[in-house]
Design an enzyme around this catalytic site. Structure first.
Site, mmCIF file in Angstrom:
data_model
loop_
_atom_site.group_PDB
_atom_site.id
_atom_site.type_symbol
_atom_site.label_atom_id
_atom_site.label_comp_id
_atom_site.label_asym_id
_atom_site.label_seq_id
_atom_site.Cartn_x
_atom_site.Cartn_y
_atom_site.Cartn_z
ATOM 1 C CG ASP A 2 29.878 66.765 62.738
ATOM 2 O OD1 ASP A 2 31.664 66.918 62.301
ATOM 3 O OD2 ASP A 2 29.771 65.755 62.197
ATOM 4 C CG ASP A 55 33.159 66.336 57.067
ATOM 5 O OD1 ASP A 55 32.863 67.590 56.573
ATOM 6 O OD2 ASP A 55 35.118 65.621 57.387
#
Length: 255
Positions: A19, A21
């Protein structure tokens, strides 16, 4: 599990999904896209004020699906009417000025540890594809799976091409990629901070909750998943685990 042998490198692939963020970097990458759009006069001060508030909330209390969905919708509206070339140039600029200083060195080092093992490292993120591709390229990663926007004659329309990569959609595209590359998901890895990525983490055999929100932390504790706070001691243990447990892939030429 014995290694799978094949004349094609794709049949030996081990994938590590990251991922972006609050996992690879501090904060929300889409905010920096909006800020640069404001600098260029594409959006007004009220739009950037909303993005700034959501960035503050994201850093302070974690991801809120409703607020982030709203931010992403506005980000897609921002890119509408602009050429793909212009937006890649914009992404290059925000990488240097905003994203690079906010990268978590600990998570970046983990990604590079996977590369050293011969793994393919893919970003899987709701941020627009052209931003995700720039981050992946600058870090020397294999590639990126991001939210796509329709383009016509090299100009983005502002309309989605598929779905926003969020929640189950991340798991779906990661599974599709693994199948296409002949990778065994049981040997693949995934890293995320958000409970929204539980479907992605569940899809692979090696899950790591990085800088996790409260809901993901509780879930990971119940299931015995690795939990990685962003500190030196936990980083060393995570890297040792990759070296010790992850299958080494010997690269061969594709046919």
């Amino acid at each position: 599990m014995p290694e799978v042998t094949s004349h094609q490198s794709s049949q030996n692939a081990v994938l590590a999904f990251f991922d972006v963020d609050n996992t690879l970097m501090r904060g929300a990458s889409v905010y920096y896209l909006a800020k640069e759009a404001w600098h260029r006069g594409i959006v007004g001060w009220r739009d950037i004020a909303r993005f700034a508030w959501q960035q503050f909330r994201f850093i302070s209390v974690g991801e809120n699906h409703k607020h982030m969905a709203s931010a992403r919708e506005r980000a897609l509206a921002i890119v509408g009417g602009h050429s793909e070339k212009t937006l890649f140039e914009l992404a290059e600029q925000i990488y240097e000025r905003d994203i690079l200083p906010n990268l978590w060195p600990e998570t970046v080092d983990l990604a590079k540890e996977h590369l050293a093992k011969g793994h393919e490292v893919w970003l899987v993120t709701a941020t627009p594809q052209f931003v995700a591709e720039v981050i992946a390229a600058r870090l020397g990663l294999t590639g990126a799976l991001g939210t796509r926007v329709h383009a016509k004659d090299g100009v983005l329309t502002g309309e989605l091409d598929g779905h926003v990569l969020h929640g189950p959609e991340k798991a779906a595209v990661a599974t599709e990629l693994a199948e296409r590359l002949g990778a065994d998901l049981a040997e693949c890895w995934a890293y995320s901070d958000s409970s929204n990525d539980i479907p992605l983490l569940t899809a692979v055999g090696n899950r790591v909750a990085v800088n996790a929100d409260a809901k993901l932390t509780n879930h990971a504790q119940k299931l015995g998943w690795q939990i990685l706070p962003l500190n030196r001691a936990s980083l060393k243990e995570a890297r040792r685990r990759v070296k010790r447990q992850a299958k080494t892939v010997r690269k061969r030429g594709r046919q």
